[in-house]
Scaffold this motif. Structure first.
Motif, PDB file in Angstrom:
ATOM      1  N   VAL A   1       0.830  -1.207   0.000  1.00 31.10           N
ATOM      2  CA  VAL A   1       0.000   0.000   0.000  1.00 31.10           C
ATOM      3  C   VAL A   1       0.862   1.253   0.000  1.00 31.10           C
ATOM      4  O   VAL A   1       0.566   2.241  -0.685  1.00 31.10           O
ATOM      5  CB  VAL A   1      -0.952  -0.010   1.207  1.00 31.10           C
ATOM      6  CG1 VAL A   1      -1.701   1.313   1.326  1.00 31.10           C
ATOM      7  CG2 VAL A   1      -1.945  -1.163   1.094  1.00 31.10           C
ATOM      8  N   GLU A   2       1.972   1.219   0.752  1.00 22.05           N
ATOM      9  CA  GLU A   2       2.835   2.400   0.879  1.00 22.05           C
ATOM     10  C   GLU A   2       3.634   2.678  -0.395  1.00 22.05           C
ATOM     11  O   GLU A   2       3.991   3.833  -0.661  1.00 22.05           O
ATOM     12  CB  GLU A   2       3.795   2.211   2.055  1.00 22.05           C
ATOM     13  CG  GLU A   2       3.104   2.219   3.419  1.00 22.05           C
ATOM     14  CD  GLU A   2       4.075   1.903   4.540  1.00 22.05           C
ATOM     15  OE1 GLU A   2       5.228   1.500   4.229  1.00 22.05           O
ATOM     16  OE2 GLU A   2       3.703   2.048   5.715  1.00 22.05           O
ATOM     17  N   THR A   3       3.926   1.646  -1.166  1.00 20.53           N
ATOM     18  CA  THR A   3       4.859   1.826  -2.291  1.00 20.53           C
ATOM     19  C   THR A   3       4.210   1.724  -3.663  1.00 20.53           C
ATOM     20  O   THR A   3       4.897   1.905  -4.670  1.00 20.53           O
ATOM     21  CB  THR A   3       5.979   0.761  -2.207  1.00 20.53           C
ATOM     22  OG1 THR A   3       5.397  -0.548  -2.230  1.00 20.53           O
ATOM     23  CG2 THR A   3       6.789   0.927  -0.924  1.00 20.53           C
ATOM     24  N   ILE A   4       2.913   1.441  -3.757  1.00 17.27           N
ATOM     25  CA  ILE A   4       2.300   1.180  -5.050  1.00 17.27           C
ATOM     26  C   ILE A   4       2.347   2.401  -5.970  1.00 17.27           C
ATOM     27  O   ILE A   4       2.591   2.280  -7.179  1.00 17.27           O
ATOM     28  CB  ILE A   4       0.846   0.678  -4.873  1.00 17.27           C
ATOM     29  CG1 ILE A   4       0.271   0.281  -6.232  1.00 17.27           C
ATOM     30  CG2 ILE A   4      -0.027   1.703  -4.166  1.00 17.27           C
ATOM     31  CD1 ILE A   4      -1.058  -0.440  -6.142  1.00 17.27           C
ATOM     32  N   GLU A   5       2.146   3.585  -5.415  1.00 16.36           N
ATOM     33  CA  GLU A   5       2.141   4.781  -6.263  1.00 16.36           C
ATOM     34  C   GLU A   5       3.545   5.085  -6.786  1.00 16.36           C
ATOM     35  O   GLU A   5       3.720   5.402  -7.970  1.00 16.36           O
ATOM     36  CB  GLU A   5       1.579   5.963  -5.487  1.00 16.36           C
ATOM     37  CG  GLU A   5       0.088   5.818  -5.171  1.00 16.36           C
ATOM     38  CD  GLU A   5      -0.465   7.020  -4.440  1.00 16.36           C
ATOM     39  OE1 GLU A   5      -0.739   8.040  -5.098  1.00 16.36           O
ATOM     40  OE2 GLU A   5      -0.640   6.936  -3.213  1.00 16.36           O
ATOM     41  N   ASP A   6       4.550   4.980  -5.908  1.00 18.28           N
ATOM     42  CA  ASP A   6       5.931   5.226  -6.351  1.00 18.28           C
ATOM     43  C   ASP A   6       6.369   4.195  -7.381  1.00 18.28           C
ATOM     44  O   ASP A   6       7.047   4.527  -8.363  1.00 18.28           O
ATOM     45  CB  ASP A   6       6.883   5.201  -5.156  1.00 18.28           C
ATOM     46  CG  ASP A   6       6.675   6.399  -4.242  1.00 18.28           C
ATOM     47  OD1 ASP A   6       6.265   7.462  -4.746  1.00 18.28           O
ATOM     48  OD2 ASP A   6       6.899   6.263  -3.023  1.00 18.28           O
ATOM     49  N   ALA A   7       5.971   2.935  -7.174  1.00 21.37           N
ATOM     50  CA  ALA A   7       6.325   1.897  -8.141  1.00 21.37           C
ATOM     51  C   ALA A   7       5.653   2.158  -9.486  1.00 21.37           C
ATOM     52  O   ALA A   7       6.258   1.977 -10.542  1.00 21.37           O
ATOM     53  CB  ALA A   7       5.913   0.526  -7.598  1.00 21.37           C
ATOM     54  N   SER A   8       4.398   2.593  -9.450  1.00 21.71           N
ATOM     55  CA  SER A   8       3.679   2.872 -10.692  1.00 21.71           C
ATOM     56  C   SER A   8       4.337   4.002 -11.466  1.00 21.71           C
ATOM     57  O   SER A   8       4.536   3.910 -12.684  1.00 21.71           O
ATOM     58  CB  SER A   8       2.217   3.224 -10.383  1.00 21.71           C
ATOM     59  OG  SER A   8       1.564   2.158  -9.729  1.00 21.71           O
ATOM     60  N   TYR A   9       4.683   5.074 -10.781  1.00 23.26           N
ATOM     61  CA  TYR A   9       5.338   6.208 -11.448  1.00 23.26           C
ATOM     62  C   TYR A   9       6.710   5.814 -11.982  1.00 23.26           C
ATOM     63  O   TYR A   9       7.112   6.244 -13.073  1.00 23.26           O
ATOM     64  CB  TYR A   9       5.466   7.382 -10.478  1.00 23.26           C
ATOM     65  CG  TYR A   9       4.141   7.898  -9.980  1.00 23.26           C
ATOM     66  CD1 TYR A   9       3.000   7.871 -10.786  1.00 23.26           C
ATOM     67  CD2 TYR A   9       4.011   8.419  -8.691  1.00 23.26           C
ATOM     68  CE1 TYR A   9       1.782   8.339 -10.336  1.00 23.26           C
ATOM     69  CE2 TYR A   9       2.789   8.890  -8.232  1.00 23.26           C
ATOM     70  CZ  TYR A   9       1.678   8.844  -9.056  1.00 23.26           C
ATOM     71  OH  TYR A   9       0.467   9.308  -8.597  1.00 23.26           O
ATOM     72  N   SER A  10       7.430   4.987 -11.222  1.00 26.09           N
ATOM     73  CA  SER A  10       8.764   4.572 -11.653  1.00 26.09           C
ATOM     74  C   SER A  10       8.696   3.676 -12.898  1.00 26.09           C
ATOM     75  O   SER A  10       9.547   3.776 -13.782  1.00 26.09           O
ATOM     76  CB  SER A  10       9.465   3.830 -10.515  1.00 26.09           C
ATOM     77  OG  SER A  10      10.707   3.311 -10.922  1.00 26.09           O
ATOM     78  N   TRP A  11       7.679   2.817 -12.963  1.00 27.17           N
ATOM     79  CA  TRP A  11       7.549   1.902 -14.088  1.00 27.17           C
ATOM     80  C   TRP A  11       6.813   2.525 -15.264  1.00 27.17           C
ATOM     81  O   TRP A  11       6.729   1.914 -16.336  1.00 27.17           O
ATOM     82  CB  TRP A  11       6.818   0.635 -13.650  1.00 27.17           C
ATOM     83  CG  TRP A  11       7.582  -0.158 -12.621  1.00 27.17           C
ATOM     84  CD1 TRP A  11       8.917  -0.080 -12.359  1.00 27.17           C
ATOM     85  CD2 TRP A  11       7.050  -1.130 -11.721  1.00 27.17           C
ATOM     86  NE1 TRP A  11       9.260  -0.944 -11.346  1.00 27.17           N
ATOM     87  CE2 TRP A  11       8.134  -1.607 -10.935  1.00 27.17           C
ATOM     88  CE3 TRP A  11       5.783  -1.653 -11.493  1.00 27.17           C
ATOM     89  CZ2 TRP A  11       7.967  -2.564  -9.946  1.00 27.17           C
ATOM     90  CZ3 TRP A  11       5.619  -2.615 -10.509  1.00 27.17           C
ATOM     91  CH2 TRP A  11       6.701  -3.063  -9.750  1.00 27.17           C
ATOM     92  N   GLY A  12       6.267   3.707 -15.074  1.00 31.11           N
ATOM     93  CA  GLY A  12       5.563   4.374 -16.155  1.00 31.11           C
ATOM     94  C   GLY A  12       4.201   3.791 -16.477  1.00 31.11           C
ATOM     95  O   GLY A  12       3.726   3.920 -17.608  1.00 31.11           O
TER      96      GLY A  12
END
Length: 437
Positions: A305-316
């Motif tokens: 839950v804490e990292t899903i947004e950062d992972a999404s932005y990083s992976w495009g």
């Protein structure tokens, strides 16, 4: 020589006293992923308690074909505590949750052997989608309501379209000339419940689109959603009574007469199937391991839950795609694989139970439970999943209902469901809607 077998019977001295239970289809997939070993871990250790612990550790950790994935669980904790990139934490946590979810299914199945068919069926039904509920609760605590909706809706769609479609396709290819049949009554019951869930999702959306302003409709939609959630939970409890008590025959796999060739193939495996009907660890050991693994899933879910947004932005890729497509596929990969294997074995009723049973459980139990839990937590979560999401759900349910209406299956039906899921996945892949908090 008797001491070598002691770890396996320490908690169940009389193996005939074990209660056989009616497994739900959701949990039967875990038995397919078990691995057997003639010499359990620690069988030559002299200390009885240590030997017993190592034997249970062997069954829980090494007793699955997914044991090769278990190293990602400590790696996820290491990545979190040592400040690795958040996409790495997300990816490792997601893989860890997938492996642990299959083991939780295995442990609830073991517990069900000791508590009888009725209570065991209730435990299996309740814990069948524990991973989705844990992730949803952690997302609610961080007020990520859209993520809760996306992940739960994604689980329903992946089970209805991807898992069911792949099972029908693979079974159709394996039995290309013979074809496959399934229990149509089970499919009808699940489709009716899914239509009820669709109605409860559609009414808040239609209420919002009726023309009044958002400020005027926000509170009525919230109240309607909470009332609808109570109705859905009542319907789900009734469904459990229907499934476990009054009409359990509807949900039993239909045995068809086997051809001589099929009978010869299955003759050698008959004894192995009987062995699957016995518990391999004791009740309290299974309970303790279940608590431990649930705690691990909770921690990994928090990392997700804490990292899903950062992972999404990083992976495009969009957060909606990550929540709605990636999380359900990877998080329940073991259960999905079990359904497909059953289809290859011409046990399509069990595949239907895994796919449609999970979809029904999430839509009629997990979703309204999250609405009620959010209400208790003072968070305003409604059943309005927006127009695009509700439309995808409606068309998917209609497609599945038409696919299963005649009780026969072939590979084209499965392929169409897979293609439907692919189009929906592409839709949310190009969608760049951010999560609202």
């Amino acid at each position: 020589m008797g001491s070598l077998q002691e770890p396996w019977v320490l908690e169940n001295v009389d193996s005939k006293g074990l209660v056989r239970h009616g497994k739900t289809s959701i949990n039967m997939s875990s038995s397919l992923l078990r691995t057997k070993s003639d010499l359990p871990l620690g069988s030559r250790v002299r200390c009885p308690m240590l030997r017993h612990f190592l034997a249970n550790l062997h069954e829980v950790v090494l007793g699955t074909k997914l044991s090769v994935i278990f190293p990602v669980v400590p790696l996820a904790f290491v990545a979190h505590f040592y400040g690795f990139g958040r996409p790495w934490v997300f990816a490792l946590s997601l893989l860890g949750v997938s492996a642990l979810a299959e083991r939780i299914s295995f442990l609830t199945e073991q517990i069900a052997y000791y508590i009888g068919p009725t209570v065991g069926g209730l435990v299996n039904a309740t814990c069948g989608n524990a991973t989705e509920l844990i992730i949803a609760i952690f997302a609610l605590r961080q007020n990520k309501i859209d993520m809760v909706k996306y992940s739960l809706l994604g689980s329903v769609l992946s089970n209805m379209l991807l898992v069911l479609g792949t099972s029908l396709f693979c079974g159709g290819i394996a039995y290309l000339r013979k074809g496959q049949k399934f229990n149509r009554r089970q499919a009808e019951v699940n489709c009716i419940l899914l239509l009820l869930a669709l109605l409860c999702h559609s009414l808040p959306l239609l209420f919002r689109m009726s023309g009044a302003s958002a400020a005027d409709t926000a509170d009525p939609i919230l109240q309607l959603s909470r009332a609808s959630s109570v109705v859905m939970l009542i319907a789900y409890i009734t469904y459990l009574v229907f499934q476990l008590f009054t009409h359990s025959q509807f949900f039993e796999a239909q045995e068809e007469p086997k051809d001589e060739e099929d009978g010869a193939l299955e003759q050698g495996g008959g004894e192995g199937e009987e062995e699957e009907e016995e518990a391999v660890i004791g009740f309290w050991s299974a309970f303790v391991w279940l608590v431990v693994l649930t705690a691990l899933v909770s921690l990994l879910s928090q990392y997700l839950v804490e990292t899903i947004e950062d992972a999404s932005y990083s992976w495009g890729i969009s957060v909606s795609f990550n929540s709605m497509i990636l999380l359900p596929i990877v998080g329940n990969a073991a259960e999905h694989a079990g359904a497909i294997i059953f289809a290859f074995k011409d046990k399509l009723d069990i595949s239907l139970g895994v796919a449609l049973g999970s979809a029904t459980q999430i839509s009629m139990f997990a979703v309204p439970l999250c609405v009620i839990a959010a209400w208790i937590m003072g968070i305003d979560m409604d059943l309005n999943f927006n127009l695009l999401e509700t439309g995808c759900l409606a068309l998917s349910i209609i497609a599945v209902a038409f696919t299963l209406q005649d009780g026969n299956s072939h590979y084209l039906k499965g392929l169409i469901l897979i293609l439907l899921y692919s189009v929906i996945g592409a839709c949310f892949f190009v969608s760049k809607t951010p999560l609202t908090t």
